[in-house]
Design an enzyme around this catalytic site. Structure first.
Site, short mmCIF file in Angstrom:
data_model
loop_
_atom_site.label_atom_id
_atom_site.label_comp_id
_atom_site.label_asym_id
_atom_site.label_seq_id
_atom_site.Cartn_x
_atom_site.Cartn_y
_atom_site.Cartn_z
CG PHE A 131 -9.10 1.51 15.40
CD1 PHE A 131 -8.42 1.53 14.15
CD2 PHE A 131 -10.47 1.24 15.67
CE1 PHE A 131 -9.21 1.54 12.87
CE2 PHE A 131 -11.25 1.54 14.26
CZ PHE A 131 -10.82 1.67 13.20
CG ASP A 203 -9.02 -4.25 20.20
OD1 ASP A 203 -9.01 -5.06 19.18
OD2 ASP A 203 -9.81 -3.19 20.08
CE1 TYR A 228 -12.67 -5.55 10.06
CE2 TYR A 228 -14.70 -5.90 11.33
CZ TYR A 228 -13.76 -4.86 11.05
OH TYR A 228 -13.89 -3.82 11.73
CE LYS A 229 -9.43 -4.45 11.62
NZ LYS A 229 -9.46 -3.84 13.02
NE ARG A 377 -3.45 0.04 7.95
CZ ARG A 377 -4.24 -0.37 8.73
NH1 ARG A 377 -4.38 -0.59 9.83
NH2 ARG A 377 -5.48 -0.57 8.01
#
Ligand SMILES: *Cc1c(COP(=O)(O)O)cnc(C)c1O
Length: 416
Positions: A131, A203, A228-229, A377
């Protein structure tokens, strides 16, 4: 051949199915983007009301103590720790993933710089497909340090063994790739880094709450991740950082704010890091947002990561099977590994008009997202996604593709 009825039967037998009721999802939406922004736990609304009206509005500054605001990063960290194989006092919920990665990477570089044998190492190994913020933060840190640190970017996980050598200070990897859904073997990869004398920073943005993680058992050195995922903490909810007990004494991070001080209220002019995980903190936290993280963690506490993983693999297997069977006439390419051990909790397919197809899906209530290049996705969150959702989403995808019901000139939003 799987039918919609088979899917309904699986829902009827699904031990996680009742948890869906703890989330507020709009009618007519099949939400396959919990890997980017988790759905809202119903409890979050009442919690926000309580924090704003009672703790802030009525109790005012007393709430730093009476409502436990000051201790919140540590208390939430202790609630989160079991999901990632940490123990009490090893995790704080604080700041953003980008900022926590900066702290973790800086601390890891300093640990190496203080080691008599490894002090000269100047290479950070990561992935080109990481990312971007992870790469950017490493670039920012190393440029600012100006001590000859360089980034070595690998183009695929297979290149990792050859890229880690006696010059490598730190291996910095995202456990589940945000685009492909590829999952590293944490134990083997940590061992590989250690065999060359490197430290490894993980991560867990696409892992925490999505796949079983056992940081202590698997030999990780430091880790950061998102709430928040898959943890459903709310948009921009504070992230987390894990520092194992054994490395806490040598963990020194450059953002030495007063919340990381040994005696924050002594107001001394010199920084003295706190003992333990509090030294990973920096300054005052966004309490309203931070408090909501607990609502997502509360749902997780009602099940196990093993149950979540079992359903996640069943959902992603079903999605792959149905897309390949029912959309076989269309140029879709599976990007995500078929092998369970290498798969996270989302599935990515390429399509030459991936962006336009995704916009058409969203317009019909199937919310996934699009990532360059050409990747659609689909995130599967076992807490609130049903087998029938998977069936219905694939039927809508099939219909859009069969009828070419998408606009190839669709204008691109900045965030989708
Ligand atoms: C989502 C994500 C982030 C997000 O970082 P922020 O600081 O919250 O913007 C970072 N790294 C990875 C790998 C991610 O997937």
């Amino acid at each position: 051949m799987t039918t919609r009825n088979h899917c309904l039967e699986r829902d009827a037998q699904d031990p996680l199915a009742p948890l869906r009721d703890q989330f507020d999802l709009p009618a007519g939406v099949i939400y396959l983007d919990g890997n980017s922004l988790g759905a809202r736990p119903k409890a979050a609304l009442a919690r926000a009301q309580q924090v704003i009206a009672q703790e802030w509005g009525h109790d005012l500054i007393r709430s730093w103590n009476s409502a436990g605001w000051f201790e919140l990063p540590k208390r939430l960290g202790n609630l989160l720790a079991p999901l990632i194989g940490g123990v009490d006092g090893e995790v704080v919920v604080t700041d953003t993933t980008s900022i926590n990665l900066f702290k973790a990477l800086a601390a890891a570089l300093m640990m190496q710089a203080h080691d008599p044998v490894r002090a000269g190492r100047r290479v950070i190994v990561t992935e080109r497909s990481n990312f971007p913020t992870d790469i950017y933060m490493a670039q920012g840190l190393t440029a600012w340090l100006d001590r000859g640190y360089t980034l070595r970017l690998i183009d695929s996980p297979e290149q990792l063994p050859a890229a880690v050598d006696a010059d490598t200070a730190v291996v910095m990897l995202t456990h589940v790739n945000y685009r492909t859904g590829y999952q590293y073997d944490m134990q083997a990869t940590s061992a590989l880094a250690h065999a060359s004398g490197a430290l490894i920073v993980w991560d867990l943005a696409h892992s925490a709450g999505a796949v079983p993680v056992d940081l202590n058992k698997d030999g990780a050195d430091l880790a950061v991740g998102c709430t928040y995922k898959y943890l459903n903490g709310g948009p921009g909810a504070p992230a987390f950082i894990w520092v194992p007990k054994k490395l806490q004494a040598s963990f020194q991070q450059p953002l030495s704010g007063w919340w990381g001080h040994a005696a924050p209220f002594a107001m001394a002019p010199d920084f003295q890091p706190a003992d333990g995980i509090a030294r990973a903190l920096c300054g005052t936290q966004p309490i309203v947002s931070l408090a909501l993280v607990e609502c997502g963690l509360d749902v997780h506490r009602q099940t196990t990561m093993a149950a979540i993983r079992a359903k996640s693999l069943a959902l992603t297997d079903l999605f792959i099977e149905l897309v390949e069977a029912r959309c076989a006439a269309h140029p879709l390419g599976l990007v995500t590994p078929r092998e369970h051990a290498q798969r996270g909790s989302h599935v990515s397919f390429t399509h030459p008009h991936g962006y336009a197809v995704m916009q058409a899906l969203i317009a019909r209530g199937v919310i996934g997202d699009y990532r360059e290049p050409a990747i659609m996705r689909f995130g599967f969150t076992p807490l609130y996604t049903s087998y029938a959702d998977v069936w219905d989403a694939v039927e809508i995808l099939r219909d859009i593709l069969d009828r070419q019901d998408y606009n190839v000139d669709a204008k691109r939003d900045a965030v989708t």
